[in-house]
Design an enzyme around this catalytic site. Structure first.
Site, mmCIF file in Angstrom:
data_model
loop_
_atom_site.group_PDB
_atom_site.id
_atom_site.type_symbol
_atom_site.label_atom_id
_atom_site.label_comp_id
_atom_site.label_asym_id
_atom_site.label_seq_id
_atom_site.Cartn_x
_atom_site.Cartn_y
_atom_site.Cartn_z
ATOM 1 N N ASP A 169 0.889 -1.149 0.000
ATOM 2 C CA ASP A 169 0.000 0.000 0.000
ATOM 3 C C ASP A 169 0.935 1.208 0.000
ATOM 4 O O ASP A 169 1.750 1.367 0.912
ATOM 5 C CB ASP A 169 -0.857 -0.045 1.273
ATOM 6 N N LYS A 196 2.829 4.647 -21.127
ATOM 7 C CA LYS A 196 1.987 5.791 -21.388
ATOM 8 C C LYS A 196 0.641 5.611 -20.691
ATOM 9 O O LYS A 196 0.317 4.473 -20.363
ATOM 10 C CB LYS A 196 1.804 5.998 -22.888
ATOM 11 N N HIS A 200 5.195 0.983 -27.228
ATOM 12 C CA HIS A 200 5.444 -0.389 -27.680
ATOM 13 C C HIS A 200 5.514 -0.493 -29.204
ATOM 14 O O HIS A 200 6.038 -1.463 -29.727
ATOM 15 C CB HIS A 200 4.430 -1.372 -27.067
ATOM 16 N N LYS A 224 7.990 -3.060 -32.254
ATOM 17 C CA LYS A 224 7.429 -3.958 -33.264
ATOM 18 C C LYS A 224 8.478 -4.225 -34.341
ATOM 19 O O LYS A 224 9.172 -3.314 -34.783
ATOM 20 C CB LYS A 224 6.169 -3.346 -33.892
ATOM 21 N N GLU A 238 -8.131 -0.245 -35.728
ATOM 22 C CA GLU A 238 -8.425 -1.396 -34.872
ATOM 23 C C GLU A 238 -9.875 -1.792 -35.086
ATOM 24 O O GLU A 238 -10.731 -0.925 -35.278
ATOM 25 C CB GLU A 238 -8.231 -1.026 -33.394
ATOM 26 N N ASP A 270 -4.449 8.913 -26.943
ATOM 27 C CA ASP A 270 -4.154 7.490 -26.760
ATOM 28 C C ASP A 270 -3.253 6.939 -27.873
ATOM 29 O O ASP A 270 -2.438 6.055 -27.631
ATOM 30 C CB ASP A 270 -5.480 6.710 -26.725
ATOM 31 N N HIS A 312 2.031 6.684 -30.682
ATOM 32 C CA HIS A 312 2.319 5.708 -31.737
ATOM 33 C C HIS A 312 2.377 6.311 -33.138
ATOM 34 O O HIS A 312 3.310 6.073 -33.888
ATOM 35 C CB HIS A 312 1.281 4.585 -31.722
ATOM 36 N N LYS A 349 -10.982 3.150 -33.424
ATOM 37 C CA LYS A 349 -11.457 1.881 -32.885
ATOM 38 C C LYS A 349 -12.717 1.489 -33.655
ATOM 39 O O LYS A 349 -13.370 2.329 -34.257
ATOM 40 C CB LYS A 349 -11.796 2.035 -31.399
#
Ligand code: BG6
Length: 499
Positions: free
Chosen positions: A93, A158, A188, A192, A226, A245, A250, A349
């Protein structure tokens, strides 16, 4: 080089990222024999678990994330056993000084190392897979308990901030404890395979580079689509949206790697120096640019792969959100190489499919020399396919076989990674985590890059806020709002959809 002794501490050790990405990545590296014997993984969380309970949890969960099929069962089991043996769990904690003392005790207790005859200090990695508000406070505590030595490293996921000021605040708080050279900010996408191959494609070949500029390139398109919706992540996502996001990190990173100048060599700072220059050369977005050159969308219900899927508001569980799940925009890199070449970016999305690619569209030949071929030629295009099927596709014009006149036909040269290489393509996290362990920050975002990206993105966010308009609705399972198509049509261009 790999250290012989390493303590890899994961804050958020029972979280989604740990189970979906971090532990599977470490497992794969372990399976390939790449983790040193003395490598402890310390899961830290608030879950009421002892080490045994944690080990049990991971033993049961891992096969769900790393498919045993395709591996020799004995090797798989041995690796699972080995990985589980590396695990420790600590209930912590953040407000409880005693809990921090326990962490201190665990990190100082290298009993295991003595058994293998090593020193009692190990390279310490602190992976912050927790809410960004905790990054600063956790680092301060680590400092207080005296476990941050010069070889220690901190890894941040992030989002690093939600605008420039908050990103600076996080970077300041972490930077008060860790030097920049000890700080690893994960994007990330930089791990790749196909993204790393972009550097090789551009700079280990000669034929592209002379054409890679405003003289020969008409425009560039970067798509990260996506098919998934926000799923369970609505809580985080609704406060973020697609620009924060995906674009701020990215997509801008992909743009940087596409547009950057060749560094002298691939070094810790050289690639990042070149990427930073691209970010700094992005044409600033004034209110009029934002109105003209950006499109925001939000998915409503529709069909993805023939399945009915819900609207964003239903996924979120409430109506009235103005968060965008889709962005398309037009950017420009104002430098010698790229002046006047639009970079069109889009991400969303619940689009018709999952596909990420960079398309470089070259100019039309200067003169149509084949009679009757006017309009029959299509511009050359290089598609760099990032996912799901990694590869490259070059669109050319060829002569259609036949005895008559010359008839032109578009054809393509295809390179598929899956058929060219037999090696498994490792997940981005596998490479990035090993880079952290080795202490190589080349493929991580440097503080100045993150902040330069926020500086460019911020005026867009501000203008959207000022307008207070709701995003355009697009049916799930499509390529986004028609305004995104208009963004290119207006310029006499069209999005290139890979078939
Ligand atoms: C993450 C975003 O950074 O990247 C997610 O937060 C997104 O919203 C994900 O789904 C996409 O990553 P990938 O590797 O599946 O393209």
């Amino acid at each position: 080089a790999l250290p012989e002794h390493c303590d890899f501490t994961v804050f958020g050790g029972t979280g989604d990222l740990a189970f979906r990405k971090l532990l599977p990545a470490l497992f794969h590296r372990d399976l390939e024999g790449q983790l040193p014997d003395d490598f402890r993984i310390i899961g830290v969380s608030r879950s009421d678990l002892d080490t045994e309970g944690y080990q049990q949890l991971v033993r049961e969960a891992l096969p769900g994330h790393v498919d045993p099929a395709g591996h020799d069962p004995a090797t798989y089991d041995a690796a699972l056993q080995r990985l589980v043996g590396r695990l420790h769990h600590l209930v912590l904690d953040a407000e409880e000084p005693d809990d921090w003392h326990q962490l201190h005790g665990l990190l100082k207790d290298r009993g295991r190392t003595e058994a293998v005859g090593g020193p009692d200090e190990a390279v310490r990695v602190f992976y912050l897979a927790v809410a960004p508000a905790l990054f600063g406070p956790i680092c301060a505590r680590l400092d207080e308990i005296g476990v941050v030595d010069p070889t220690a490293r901190v890894v941040m996921e992030k989002p690093i901030g939600r605008d420039l000021a908050s990103a600076r605040a996080v970077n300041d708080a972490v930077g008060a404890v860790f030097e920049e050279s000890q700080t690893f900010r994960i994007d990330h996408y930089l791990g790749k395979e196909s993204v790393q191959n972009l550097l090789v494609t551009r700079f280990a070949n000669t034929f592209l580079e002379p054409l890679w500029n405003s003289r020969w390139v008409d425009h560039v398109q970067i798509t990260v689509a996506e098919s998934l919706g926000v799923g369970e992540r609505g809580g985080y996502y609704d406060g973020s949206g697609a620009l924060r996001d995906m674009v701020q990190n990215h997509l801008l990173q992909l743009l940087c790697l596409t547009a950057m100048e060749p560094p002298t060599y691939v070094g810790r700072e050289t690639v990042r120096d070149e990427k930073l220059k691209v970010l700094q050369a992005l044409k600033p977005m004034g209110p009029q640019d934002v109105d003209r050159d950006t499109v925001r969308g939000q998915y409503r219900q529709g069909l993805v792969d023939g399945q009915a899927v819900a609207a964003y508001s239903d996924d979120l569980g409430r109506a009235g959100s103005s968060t965008e799940t889709f962005v398309a925009l037009k950017a420009e890199v104002q430098n010698w190489r790229w002046a006047g070449v639009p970079f069109y970016l889009r991400t969303g999305k619940r689009m018709d499919r999952r596909v990420s690619e960079i398309v470089v569209v070259f100019k039309e030949p200067p003169h149509a020399m084949f009679p009757g071929s006017e309009g029959a030629t299509t511009a050359n295009r290089l598609h760099i396919l990032v996912q799901p099927d990694e590869g490259m596709r070059l669109h050319l014009t060829a002569k259609e076989p036949g005895p008559g006149g010359i008839r032109l036909r578009p054809v393509s040269l295809d390179l598929s990674y899956a058929t060219t290489f037999t090696q498994r393509s490792p997940d981005a996290y596998e490479r990035l985590l090993m880079d952290v362990v080795r202490g190589n920050p080349t493929h991580f975002m440097r503080r100045d890059e993150v902040e330069a990206a926020w500086s460019w993105v911020e005026p867009i966010l501000e203008r959207w806020d000022e307008l207070g308009e709701r995003p355009l609705r697009y049916p799930a399972g499509t390529t986004g709002p028609t305004a995104a198509a208009m963004l290119l049509e207006r310029d006499g261009r069209a999005w290139q959809e890979t078939d």
